[in-house]
Write a protein that holds these residues in place. Sequence first.
Motif, short mmCIF file in Angstrom:
data_model
loop_
_atom_site.label_atom_id
_atom_site.label_comp_id
_atom_site.label_asym_id
_atom_site.label_seq_id
_atom_site.Cartn_x
_atom_site.Cartn_y
_atom_site.Cartn_z
N ASP A 7 -5.89 127.93 -3.82
CA ASP A 7 -7.22 128.54 -3.85
C ASP A 7 -7.23 129.86 -4.61
O ASP A 7 -8.26 130.52 -4.71
CB ASP A 7 -7.74 128.75 -2.43
N TYR A 8 -6.07 130.30 -5.13
CA TYR A 8 -5.97 131.53 -5.90
C TYR A 8 -5.77 131.19 -7.37
O TYR A 8 -5.09 130.20 -7.70
CB TYR A 8 -4.81 132.39 -5.41
N PRO A 9 -6.32 131.97 -8.29
CA PRO A 9 -6.19 131.67 -9.73
C PRO A 9 -4.85 132.10 -10.28
O PRO A 9 -4.75 133.00 -11.14
CB PRO A 9 -7.35 132.46 -10.34
N ILE A 10 -3.78 131.46 -9.84
CA ILE A 10 -2.44 131.88 -10.22
C ILE A 10 -1.61 130.74 -10.81
O ILE A 10 -0.41 130.87 -10.98
CB ILE A 10 -1.69 132.47 -9.00
N HIS A 11 -2.24 129.61 -11.13
CA HIS A 11 -1.48 128.45 -11.60
C HIS A 11 -0.82 128.71 -12.95
O HIS A 11 -1.41 129.35 -13.83
CB HIS A 11 -2.39 127.23 -11.69
N GLN A 12 0.39 128.22 -13.09
CA GLN A 12 1.13 128.33 -14.34
C GLN A 12 1.43 126.96 -14.94
O GLN A 12 1.88 126.87 -16.08
CB GLN A 12 2.46 129.06 -14.10
N LEU A 13 1.23 125.92 -14.18
CA LEU A 13 1.51 124.55 -14.61
C LEU A 13 0.30 123.68 -14.25
O LEU A 13 -0.44 124.00 -13.32
CB LEU A 13 2.76 124.00 -13.93
#
Length: 368
Positions: A7-13
């Motif tokens: 739910d946090y905008p932290i995706h790297q993949l």
Amino acid sequence: MLSKADDYPIHQLPEPIATAGTDRNFYDRYFFNGYTMDGSVFFAAALGVYPHLNVMDASFSVIVDGVQHNLRASKLLNMERMDTAVGPISIEVVEPLKTLRLRVASNEHGIAADVIFHARAQPVEEPRFTYRIGPRTVMDYTRLTQNGAYDGFIEIRGRRIALSRDKIVGTRDRSWGVRPVGMGDPQGVAPPRLPQFYWLWSPLNFEDRFMLYHKNADENGHSWNTASVVGPLGDAAPSHMTSCTSKISYKQGTRHAQDAVLETVDADGGKWEVELAPRFQFYMSGIGYMHPEWGHGMYRGDNAVGYDIYDLATVNENDPRFQHIQAFVTAKLKGPGGIEREGAGVLEQLVVGAYKPHGLTGIFDPAP
């Protein structure tokens, strides 16, 4: 596979946060140490996340009256990286890159703590650590290091130690990426070779500034990752040194430093030198490093808790468990324009295998 972190905008993949690529050795870790300038109080803590091993572990160690007390805990991760609590040990990010809270809830082993880290200076991004043996990538990770001060308390068997920001300083780091975790790989590199790893890391605190130095080198003394920073307190940017080196004298019959000198040169050509005098040693196996049973990422079952002590006066420094140390050091710094400061910090040391510049042979043979 969805978790709270998604739910946090932290995706790297392009996949849920529960996974981190395909390398089973991916990890994500917090580390803290804290101390008074005279070394009368010293503590350390760690919490690690191992997404592909489905394990999260944590540890807390404190030295009291010459005894190192070690509390360790492990649980099943169950893909929830945001639940940074393992048994009685938990870490909370109060304000990113500024304030973090470390807690140890009351437990049967008589250790409790509520400690808040406050940044004294900006975090430093160290050069990316990439280490290969032949074609095999053994390490590939990033680390930030930040010097700070603490308040709160630590309690050992009913004895409470008050911590205040004007007296307790230290360092935290955050690292993430790939390095050996959990059980070792049953198939080593081909052809087989003796292990070799040379590592120094020295974060230091002074009244109005901090210093950071590290070195990884091969058996011939050639550095494959080294850097140094001298920085002011507050929000000002630190100065990255253009060159740095270290000199080590060993305690007889060990691979641990009797004294050390760090020398660096800044971008303006100014020379900095700091003399380090070790006073005692903190053994990193207390917080999982190289521990044969509580090593980082090892599966211990769900909600496992363990405790032991090290009597610093009787520890066998040549036991492999006790090779990896942080020596508490007092530090005398000299810099351009007649700068002179006295402070304290640690000299972390792990020397495995040969290191020809210092006459080290074998895997753990002591210095000549």
